[in-house]
Design a protein around this motif. Structure first.
Motif, PDB file in Angstrom:
ATOM      1  N   LEU A 161       0.660  -1.258   0.025  1.00 29.28           N
ATOM      2  CA  LEU A 161      -0.173   0.009  -0.198  1.00 29.28           C
ATOM      3  C   LEU A 161       1.001   1.108  -0.108  1.00 29.28           C
ATOM      4  CD1 LEU A 161      -2.615  -1.158   2.478  1.00 29.28           C
ATOM      5  CD2 LEU A 161      -2.959  -0.911   0.045  1.00 29.28           C
ATOM      6  N   THR A 162       1.945   1.209   0.644  1.00 28.63           N
ATOM      7  CA  THR A 162       2.703   2.327   0.728  1.00 28.63           C
ATOM      8  C   THR A 162       3.523   2.510  -0.598  1.00 28.63           C
ATOM      9  OG1 THR A 162       3.328   1.871   3.243  1.00 28.63           O
ATOM     10  CG2 THR A 162       4.918   3.276   1.968  1.00 28.63           C
ATOM     11  N   ALA A 163       3.852   1.539  -1.430  1.00 26.49           N
ATOM     12  CA  ALA A 163       4.436   1.760  -2.664  1.00 26.49           C
ATOM     13  C   ALA A 163       3.174   2.351  -3.719  1.00 26.49           C
ATOM     14  CB  ALA A 163       5.135   0.350  -3.378  1.00 26.49           C
ATOM     15  N   GLU A 164       2.038   1.954  -3.604  1.00 25.57           N
ATOM     16  CA  GLU A 164       0.985   2.204  -4.406  1.00 25.57           C
ATOM     17  C   GLU A 164       0.781   3.778  -4.310  1.00 25.57           C
ATOM     18  OE1 GLU A 164      -1.989   2.073  -7.411  1.00 25.57           O
ATOM     19  OE2 GLU A 164      -0.307   0.850  -6.914  1.00 25.57           O
ATOM     20  N   LEU A 165       0.708   4.152  -2.646  1.00 20.85           N
ATOM     21  CA  LEU A 165       0.606   5.713  -2.465  1.00 20.85           C
ATOM     22  C   LEU A 165       1.562   6.447  -2.940  1.00 20.85           C
ATOM     23  CD1 LEU A 165      -1.182   7.665  -0.823  1.00 20.85           C
ATOM     24  CD2 LEU A 165       0.409   7.018   1.347  1.00 20.85           C
ATOM     25  N   ASN A 166       2.897   6.186  -2.762  1.00 18.62           N
ATOM     26  CA  ASN A 166       3.957   6.717  -3.298  1.00 18.62           C
ATOM     27  C   ASN A 166       3.801   6.966  -4.899  1.00 18.62           C
ATOM     28  OD1 ASN A 166       5.320   7.316  -0.956  1.00 18.62           O
ATOM     29  ND2 ASN A 166       6.374   5.490  -1.018  1.00 18.62           N
ATOM     30  N   ARG A 167       3.235   5.829  -5.615  1.00 17.53           N
ATOM     31  CA  ARG A 167       3.111   5.875  -7.021  1.00 17.53           C
ATOM     32  C   ARG A 167       2.166   6.972  -7.379  1.00 17.53           C
ATOM     33  NH1 ARG A 167       0.140   4.231 -11.100  1.00 17.53           N
ATOM     34  NH2 ARG A 167      -1.461   3.305  -9.645  1.00 17.53           N
ATOM     35  N   VAL A 168       1.301   7.073  -6.887  1.00 17.54           N
ATOM     36  CA  VAL A 168       0.035   8.166  -6.828  1.00 17.54           C
ATOM     37  C   VAL A 168       0.411   9.451  -6.819  1.00 17.54           C
ATOM     38  CG1 VAL A 168      -2.405   8.792  -6.321  1.00 17.54           C
ATOM     39  CG2 VAL A 168      -1.817   6.408  -6.458  1.00 17.54           C
ATOM     40  N   LYS A 169       1.228   9.595  -5.423  1.00  9.82           N
ATOM     41  CA  LYS A 169       1.756  10.804  -5.318  1.00  9.82           C
ATOM     42  C   LYS A 169       2.706  11.276  -6.322  1.00  9.82           C
ATOM     43  CE  LYS A 169       1.781  10.939  -0.288  1.00  9.82           C
ATOM     44  NZ  LYS A 169       2.915  10.869   1.024  1.00  9.82           N
ATOM     45  N   ASN A 170       3.389  10.407  -7.074  1.00 14.12           N
ATOM     46  CA  ASN A 170       4.339  11.028  -8.215  1.00 14.12           C
ATOM     47  C   ASN A 170       3.595  11.314  -9.332  1.00 14.12           C
ATOM     48  OD1 ASN A 170       6.465  10.558  -6.619  1.00 14.12           O
ATOM     49  ND2 ASN A 170       6.908   8.164  -7.222  1.00 14.12           N
ATOM     50  N   LEU A 171       2.134  10.785  -9.426  1.00 12.46           N
ATOM     51  CA  LEU A 171       1.358  11.012 -10.732  1.00 12.46           C
ATOM     52  C   LEU A 171       0.716  12.425 -10.356  1.00 12.46           C
ATOM     53  CD1 LEU A 171      -0.168   7.721 -11.310  1.00 12.46           C
ATOM     54  CD2 LEU A 171       1.612   8.539 -12.531  1.00 12.46           C
ATOM     55  N   GLN A 172       0.702  13.070  -9.472  1.00  7.68           N
ATOM     56  CA  GLN A 172       0.062  14.143  -9.260  1.00  7.68           C
ATOM     57  C   GLN A 172       0.896  15.542  -9.719  1.00  7.68           C
ATOM     58  OE1 GLN A 172      -2.963  14.565  -7.666  1.00  7.68           O
ATOM     59  NE2 GLN A 172      -2.923  12.449  -7.863  1.00  7.68           N
TER      60      GLN A 172
END
Length: 199
Positions: A161-172
């Motif tokens: 979940l942490t990796a997914e959250l970081n991935r989404v953050k990088n897309l913002q």
């Protein structure tokens, strides 16, 4: 000397061929592989909690079964079957359906049939260690450095979940406001309005 690893040694620790066995090298050192341990490994290779553990144990079992000279990556081993437990051991009230009892009884039986052979059990299981004390069996606790550190299901989910959250953050998109001169700030001279109406 015959060293008898418990099943947890093969399941939860690094390969025994990578351990430091130098203290045994000059003592006709062999690994004793009890059939009760083999049977336990056969179960674990399909029922382990993680696929990584399953693959590791499956590979281990293949290596043992494919050995033609009773060596395991250079370490000599001997297969020890329970055989017919002698009366002395039966009187110790072992439960044949308990894997730890069968493991201890097998080693005791081997020691009884080979009185001149030194034996030592290696186990990280407290129950086995306590039973060794009761039956006066030499045992060793494996060094912590050989333990395989595996994440449990909760830890793995948190990491996922942490990796997914970081991935989404990088897309913002990163918003940056600036004035027409390219600066993020601008100075203005502001005349105080009330002074225009002074007499």
């Amino acid at each position: 000397m015959i060293v008898f690893p418990d099943s947890n040694i093969f399941v939860h620790f690094k390969p025994i061929e990578n351990w430091d066995w130098s203290s045994y090298n000059n003592r006709d050192f062999k690994v004793g592989l009890c059939m009760s341990v083999v049977n336990e490994l056969d179960k674990v290779k399909y029922s382990a909690n993680t696929n990584t553990t399953k693959r590791r144990v499956q590979e281990l079992v293949r290596k043992f079964s494919s050995s033609v000279d009773n060596t395991f990556n250079g370490i000599p081993f001997v297969i020890v079957v329970p055989g017919k437990l002698n009366e002395l051991i039966l009187n110790k009230h072992f439960d044949k359906d308990d894997k730890d009892d069968l493991f201890i009884a097998t080693v005791l039986n081997f020691r009884h049939d080979n009185p001149n052979e030194e034996t030592c059990i290696i186990s990280n299981d407290l129950g086995v260690q306590l039973k060794c004390k009761v039956h006066n069996l030499q045992y060793q606790i494996p060094a912590e450095e050989y333990l395989i550190q595996e994440d449990d299901a909760v830890t793995k989910e948190i990491k996922k979940l942490t990796a997914e959250l970081n991935r989404v953050k990088n897309l913002q998109p990163i918003l940056r406001l600036q004035f027409d001169n390219g600066e993020i700030f601008k100075k203005f001279d502001v005349t105080e309005p009330w002074k225009e109406y002074q007499d």
